[in-house]
Write an enzyme that holds these catalytic residues in place. Structure first.
Site, PDB file in Angstrom:
ATOM      1  N   GLY A   1      41.209  39.438  41.113  1.00  0.00           N
ATOM      2  CA  GLY A   1      39.947  38.708  41.243  1.00  0.00           C
ATOM      3  C   GLY A   1      38.787  39.577  40.808  1.00  0.00           C
TER       4      GLY A   1
ATOM      5  N   ASP B   1      27.622  40.326  55.618  1.00  0.00           N
ATOM      6  CA  ASP B   1      28.071  39.253  54.726  1.00  0.00           C
ATOM      7  C   ASP B   1      29.351  38.605  55.262  1.00  0.00           C
ATOM      8  OD1 ASP B   1      27.704  37.601  52.546  1.00  0.00           O
ATOM      9  OD2 ASP B   1      28.717  38.921  51.134  1.00  0.00           O
TER      10      ASP B   1
ATOM     11  N   ALA C   1      30.654  40.100  41.935  1.00  0.00           N
ATOM     12  CA  ALA C   1      29.445  40.759  41.458  1.00  0.00           C
ATOM     13  C   ALA C   1      29.600  42.273  41.413  1.00  0.00           C
ATOM     14  CB  ALA C   1      28.269  40.377  42.353  1.00  0.00           C
TER      15      ALA C   1
ATOM     16  N   VAL D   1      39.149  43.537  40.969  1.00  0.00           N
ATOM     17  CA  VAL D   1      40.224  44.036  41.822  1.00  0.00           C
ATOM     18  C   VAL D   1      41.556  43.753  41.123  1.00  0.00           C
ATOM     19  CG1 VAL D   1      41.351  43.927  44.070  1.00  0.00           C
ATOM     20  CG2 VAL D   1      38.869  43.620  43.900  1.00  0.00           C
TER      21      VAL D   1
ATOM     22  N   GLY E   1      32.509  44.025  41.014  1.00  0.00           N
ATOM     23  CA  GLY E   1      33.517  44.544  40.116  1.00  0.00           C
ATOM     24  C   GLY E   1      34.800  43.743  40.157  1.00  0.00           C
TER      25      GLY E   1
END
Length: 462
Positions: free
Chosen positions: A22, A148, A25, A29, A27
């Site tokens: 995936g 978050d 924003a 993975v 980076g």
């Protein structure tokens, strides 16, 4: 569409990238294989090339450090095991490979039934509580506010012995609260889940995450949001979080039936003022406990007991045994292989039978962990038959974390005996044997068990 050029790369002569998992924003993975450990799957996160400034590099490294320190203490936070910079000066970190669904994917399919909601919410709270308790920074313990919390940052995986396990991800914008540092002074987060004080750029504490948790709890049960912004903009969500009262669960889902007290708890998490919310994740856990006992049949000990009353008396223990004392009495069993393994085994001493874990490592690693911080956790699994997962973590700043795990079968006399010894003694010994010289015990450590965990161990035998 061109293939990803990173696929097939090998980092540090050990991590081979095999697929993209995936991107966001911050980076990308990747799934990878640790070739030095027989191809064990791991996940590797790279900082985006568009964010290669010093501020973002520092934030990325702080995220890795935070997850490394928290992940060793809580199984409900993603565990980071390595950090590095590749040949193009792009930082990355290595974390455990988790296979499962994000909570947002689960909610999109359908709202959660009450037992599943209670089980996952409690696990998320355990992870949050661990973060809020803090990590060591420059000699002091500093709380971590995630900032978050939302369904897409919760991954639900499945463990053969423990069932569903919730993991908190993405500490990329988490805030370390230090007494002598400037606190949050700008908005960072996801608009729909942000607390009123977060949107104002005020100083944040654990209660801001509690608000985000409240939004998520509402969504988990109803499939809908408690608030609706007139426009999907900062201004629209600012007005919603500050002025709009959350709708009731019944308004969001007319077919939903939950206890009034549970709805009251969720609404208290959504209070506009931090002082009107539960003041900690542990407080939420306590308020969830009666519903868990009522709605989750056969709830395991780690979930059902929670914060029980202090019923087990605290007894003074005799002085710990020394390495020399045990070293003269024990050597590595002939029926055990020479390798990096650990297993539970009671030892007989003049102080009686004592619980212990026997550990074999290299001589160098034993030496590097002579002075280390020790953590432990005991997790009860009722199916397929009653068993106890006994986890011990050895941590040093230089050597990192070493996980030791053992299973105790509670249907056997041996498993019951060890569990009883752990509960009664409140501590256990770690006997270290070097692969190079297994004939004698190289070192002995003592790991203490928290009183609440002793009570859970005692309860598991009932």
């Amino acid at each position: 569409m061109p293939s990803d050029p990173n696929i097939g790369r090998i980092l540090q002569n050990r991590y081979q990238l095999v697929g993209l998992l995936g991107q966001g924003a911050m980076g990308k993975v990747y799934e990878a294989r640790n070739n030095l450990l027989g191809g064990v799957p791991v996940a590797v996160k790279f900082l985006s090339q568009t964010l290669l400034n010093q501020k973002m590099r520092d934030r990325f490294m702080r995220e890795a450090t935070t997850c490394a320190l928290l992940g060793q203490r809580s199984m409900h936070i993603v565990n980071v095991t390595d950090y590095g910079v590749d040949e193009d000066e792009i930082p990355y970190y290595v974390m455990e490979y988790l296979k499962g669904d994000s909570l947002s994917e689960i909610i999109m399919r359908q709202p959660l039934p009450l037992p599943r909601f209670l089980n996952l919410t409690r696990q998320i709270c355990l992870g949050l509580q661990c973060a809020h308790e803090g990590i060591p920074v420059d000699g002091e313990i500093c709380p971590i506010v995630h900032r978050d919390i939302k369904p897409s940052n919760i991954l639900v995986t499945r463990d053969l012995s423990m069932g569903e396990v919730a993991k908190i991800l993405d500490f990329g914008i988490a805030k370390t609260l230090q007494a002598d540092s400037n606190q949050t002074n700008c908005f960072m987060g996801t608009l729909a889940y942000s607390s009123p004080e977060q949107m104002e750029g005020h100083e944040l504490d654990a209660r801001s995450d509690i608000y985000s948790l409240g939004v998520m709890m509402f969504q988990m049960l109803t499939g809908k949001m408690p608030l609706n912004a007139d426009t999907h903009s900062f201004g629209g969500w600012y007005r919603a979080h500050h002025q709009q009262p959350p709708r009731s669960l019944a308004e969001a889902n007319s077919s939903l039936r939950v206890p009034k007290a549970l709805e009251t708890l969720i609404m208290s998490c959504l209070a506009k003022s931090p002082g009107d919310r539960p003041q900690s994740a542990n407080e939420v856990i306590k308020q969830l406990k009666p519903f868990e006992e009522r709605y989750i049949p056969g709830l395991n000990v780690a979930t059902a007991i929670g914060d029980t009353l202090n019923k087990v008396p605290v007894t003074k223990t005799k002085p710990p045994l020394t390495s020399d004392t045990i070293g003269r009495a024990y050597s590595w069993p002939a029926n055990k292989p020479i390798g990096d393994i650990s297993f539970p085994n009671p030892i007989r001493t003049d102080q009686g039978m004592l619980p212990s874990i026997w550990v074999m490592l290299s001589e160098q690693e034993i030496f590097s962990r002579q002075a280390c911080t020790r953590y432990n956790q005991f997790l009860f699994a009722p199916a397929p038959h009653p068993s106890l997962l006994w986890l011990t973590v050895l941590y040093t700043r230089k050597a990192g974390a070493r996980w030791l795990s053992c299973y105790l079968d509670l249907k056997t006399p041996q498993g019951q005996q060890m569990t009883r010894l752990l509960s009664e003694s409140g501590q256990y010994r770690l006997l270290f044997f070097a692969k190079e010289e297994p004939q004698r015990c190289a070192n002995v450590m003592t790991s203490t068990i928290a009183l609440a965990q002793c009570e859970r161990l005692n309860f598991s035998l009932d």
